[in-house]
Structure formats: structure tokens, C-alpha cells
Design a protein around this motif. Structure first.
Motif, PDB file in Angstrom:
ATOM      1  N   TRP A  83      64.736  10.482   9.983  1.00  0.00           N
ATOM      2  CA  TRP A  83      64.477  11.244   8.755  1.00  0.00           C
ATOM      3  C   TRP A  83      63.497  10.334   7.501  1.00  0.00           C
ATOM      4  N   SER A  84      62.685  10.796   6.926  1.00  0.00           N
ATOM      5  CA  SER A  84      61.917  10.121   5.768  1.00  0.00           C
ATOM      6  C   SER A  84      62.445  10.848   4.586  1.00  0.00           C
ATOM      7  N   VAL A  85      62.333  10.142   3.374  1.00  0.00           N
ATOM      8  CA  VAL A  85      62.607  10.953   2.203  1.00  0.00           C
ATOM      9  C   VAL A  85      61.688  12.402   2.184  1.00  0.00           C
ATOM     10  N   ALA A  86      60.457  12.345   2.381  1.00  0.00           N
ATOM     11  CA  ALA A  86      59.524  13.568   2.314  1.00  0.00           C
ATOM     12  C   ALA A  86      59.993  14.493   3.271  1.00  0.00           C
ATOM     13  N   SER A  87      60.257  14.138   4.603  1.00  0.00           N
ATOM     14  CA  SER A  87      60.665  14.911   5.515  1.00  0.00           C
ATOM     15  C   SER A  87      62.052  15.835   5.144  1.00  0.00           C
ATOM     16  N   ALA A  88      62.927  15.001   4.534  1.00  0.00           N
ATOM     17  CA  ALA A  88      64.288  15.550   4.397  1.00  0.00           C
ATOM     18  C   ALA A  88      64.063  16.637   3.180  1.00  0.00           C
ATOM     19  N   ARG A  89      63.167  16.230   2.116  1.00  0.00           N
ATOM     20  CA  ARG A  89      62.690  17.074   1.056  1.00  0.00           C
ATOM     21  C   ARG A  89      62.343  18.201   1.485  1.00  0.00           C
ATOM     22  N   THR A  90      61.280  18.135   2.410  1.00  0.00           N
ATOM     23  CA  THR A  90      60.705  19.298   3.071  1.00  0.00           C
ATOM     24  C   THR A  90      61.664  20.139   3.489  1.00  0.00           C
ATOM     25  N   THR A  91      62.676  19.830   4.594  1.00  0.00           N
ATOM     26  CA  THR A  91      63.508  20.612   5.138  1.00  0.00           C
ATOM     27  C   THR A  91      64.697  21.362   4.243  1.00  0.00           C
ATOM     28  N   LEU A  92      64.878  20.526   3.134  1.00  0.00           N
ATOM     29  CA  LEU A  92      65.854  20.945   2.178  1.00  0.00           C
ATOM     30  C   LEU A  92      65.217  22.002   1.310  1.00  0.00           C
ATOM     31  N   ALA A  93      64.181  21.969   0.999  1.00  0.00           N
ATOM     32  CA  ALA A  93      63.324  22.840   0.014  1.00  0.00           C
ATOM     33  C   ALA A  93      63.058  24.184   1.013  1.00  0.00           C
ATOM     34  N   LYS A  94      62.765  23.975   2.219  1.00  0.00           N
ATOM     35  CA  LYS A  94      62.743  25.314   3.094  1.00  0.00           C
ATOM     36  C   LYS A  94      63.940  26.167   3.348  1.00  0.00           C
ATOM     37  N   GLN A  95      65.076  25.119   3.440  1.00  0.00           N
ATOM     38  CA  GLN A  95      66.087  25.853   3.367  1.00  0.00           C
ATOM     39  C   GLN A  95      66.902  26.543   2.159  1.00  0.00           C
ATOM     40  N   PHE A  96      66.575  25.809   1.051  1.00  0.00           N
ATOM     41  CA  PHE A  96      67.573  26.035  -0.068  1.00  0.00           C
ATOM     42  C   PHE A  96      66.517  26.404  -1.290  1.00  0.00           C
ATOM     43  N   GLY A  97      65.401  26.138  -1.211  1.00  0.00           N
ATOM     44  CA  GLY A  97      64.243  26.661  -2.059  1.00  0.00           C
ATOM     45  C   GLY A  97      63.801  25.533  -2.979  1.00  0.00           C
ATOM     46  N   LYS A  98      62.537  25.637  -3.293  1.00  0.00           N
ATOM     47  CA  LYS A  98      61.856  24.392  -3.801  1.00  0.00           C
ATOM     48  C   LYS A  98      62.694  24.166  -5.392  1.00  0.00           C
ATOM     49  N   SER A  99      62.807  25.042  -5.963  1.00  0.00           N
ATOM     50  CA  SER A  99      63.512  24.777  -7.367  1.00  0.00           C
ATOM     51  C   SER A  99      64.895  24.577  -7.458  1.00  0.00           C
ATOM     52  N   SER A 100      65.407  24.435  -6.214  1.00  0.00           N
ATOM     53  CA  SER A 100      66.934  24.007  -6.124  1.00  0.00           C
ATOM     54  C   SER A 100      66.680  22.503  -5.984  1.00  0.00           C
ATOM     55  N   ILE A 101      66.046  21.753  -5.287  1.00  0.00           N
ATOM     56  CA  ILE A 101      65.905  20.603  -5.132  1.00  0.00           C
ATOM     57  C   ILE A 101      65.163  19.693  -5.839  1.00  0.00           C
ATOM     58  N   LYS A 102      65.629  18.989  -6.537  1.00  0.00           N
ATOM     59  CA  LYS A 102      64.907  18.183  -7.894  1.00  0.00           C
ATOM     60  C   LYS A 102      64.415  16.780  -7.029  1.00  0.00           C
ATOM     61  N   ALA A 103      65.122  16.250  -6.508  1.00  0.00           N
ATOM     62  CA  ALA A 103      64.664  14.734  -5.987  1.00  0.00           C
ATOM     63  C   ALA A 103      65.594  14.333  -4.897  1.00  0.00           C
ATOM     64  N   VAL A 104      65.238  13.517  -3.940  1.00  0.00           N
ATOM     65  CA  VAL A 104      65.674  12.997  -2.722  1.00  0.00           C
ATOM     66  C   VAL A 104      65.343  11.462  -2.500  1.00  0.00           C
ATOM     67  N   ALA A 105      66.655  10.872  -2.201  1.00  0.00           N
ATOM     68  CA  ALA A 105      66.306   9.349  -2.025  1.00  0.00           C
ATOM     69  C   ALA A 105      67.492   9.044  -1.022  1.00  0.00           C
ATOM     70  N   PRO A 106      67.278   8.030  -0.103  1.00  0.00           N
ATOM     71  CA  PRO A 106      67.978   7.434   0.898  1.00  0.00           C
ATOM     72  C   PRO A 106      69.409   6.917   0.087  1.00  0.00           C
ATOM     73  N   ASN A 107      70.544   7.027   0.813  1.00  0.00           N
ATOM     74  CA  ASN A 107      71.682   6.205   0.290  1.00  0.00           C
ATOM     75  C   ASN A 107      72.150   5.198   1.257  1.00  0.00           C
ATOM     76  N   LYS A 108      72.847   4.301   0.721  1.00  0.00           N
ATOM     77  CA  LYS A 108      73.201   3.191   1.816  1.00  0.00           C
ATOM     78  C   LYS A 108      73.916   3.468   2.863  1.00  0.00           C
TER      79      LYS A 108
END
Length: 130
Positions: A83-108
Motif C-alpha cells: 500500500w502507498s499513501v495514495a492507494s490507501a487514501r483512494t481506498t478509504l475515500a471510496k469506502q467512507f467518502g471523500k469528505s470523511s478522509i482528510k489526510a493519510v500518512a504512513p505510521n512507523k
């Protein structure tokens, strides 16, 4: 009058405590060893601004993303993927809506930190655990 002040202070205190915990989550990303890639300093600063605006921080694992990716791919089976940050954001936006997802970043720890809106459809928004 004293009772209303007490409840007002309690809600303000709870809001401060919640924000402090979110900042602590960001601070923890900067220390210790990492099994995955860490968020960049600019990503951490961006997340801090989202917290100030009222966003909620949530952690998402790659397993959860695989499950949500399969549910949004219209019956196609989803294999575990990198998973890249972009692909994770796209999947989350499709599942929960674009307006719900503000930002995505990797965690350690190998998953992702996600800044989300605090509410969705008038209810408190949390990612499902199952």
C-alpha cells in the motif's frame, strides 16, 4: 448555574485531552525504531493543523485496507498488496467518502495514520474494527 459551568468545563477539558492524545500519537512517530516508513516532518505538521481544525486521528492497518479494498472492488478478490499513501487514501475515500478522509500518512508500525472528520452522517465517525 454552577451545574452548567461544571458540564461546560468538563466538555472543554475532554476536548483538550483528546487533542493532547492526538499530538502524543504524532510525537510517538518521531521516536524509537520503525518497522515501516515514518511520516515526513511536513506530513506531521500537516496532521497537527488538521488536529487544530478538529480532525480525529485514527490508525489503519494494511489488513483493514485489504478488507475494505475487497468490499469496494465489486466482488473481485483482493490480494494483499503493498500500500502507498495514495492507494490507501483512494481506498478509504471510496469506502467512507471523500469528505470523511482528510489526510493519510504512513505510521512507523507499517500501517497508516488517517486524519478524519469527527462526524459522518451526523454520528461520531470511527473506522469499524471488524
Amino acid at each position: 448555574m454552577a451545574a452548567s459551568k461544571k458540564t461546560t468545563y468538563a466538555s472543554v477539558r475532554a476536548n483538550f485531552q483528546k487533542k493532547a492524545n492526538f499530538f502524543k500519537t504524532l510525537a510517538n512517530q518521531t521516536t524509537g525504531s520503525a518497522s515501516g516508513s515514518r511520516p515526513s516532518p511536513s506530513q506531521l505538521n500537516s496532521f497537527s493543523k488538521w488536529i487544530e481544525k478538529g480532525a480525529v486521528l485514527q490508525n489503519v492497518s494494511k489488513t483493514q485496507l485489504n478488507r475494505w479494498s475487497a468490499s469496494t472492488s465489486k466482488g473481485k478478490t483482493s490480494k494483499s498488496k503493498n500500500w502507498s499513501v495514495a492507494s490507501a487514501r483512494t481506498t478509504l475515500a471510496k469506502q467512507f467518502g471523500k469528505s470523511s478522509i482528510k489526510a493519510v500518512a504512513p505510521n512507523k508500525s507499517g500501517g497508516f495514520i488517517v486524519a478524519t472528520s469527527p462526524t459522518r452522517n451526523g454520528k461520531n465517525f470511527r473506522f469499524p474494527t471488524r
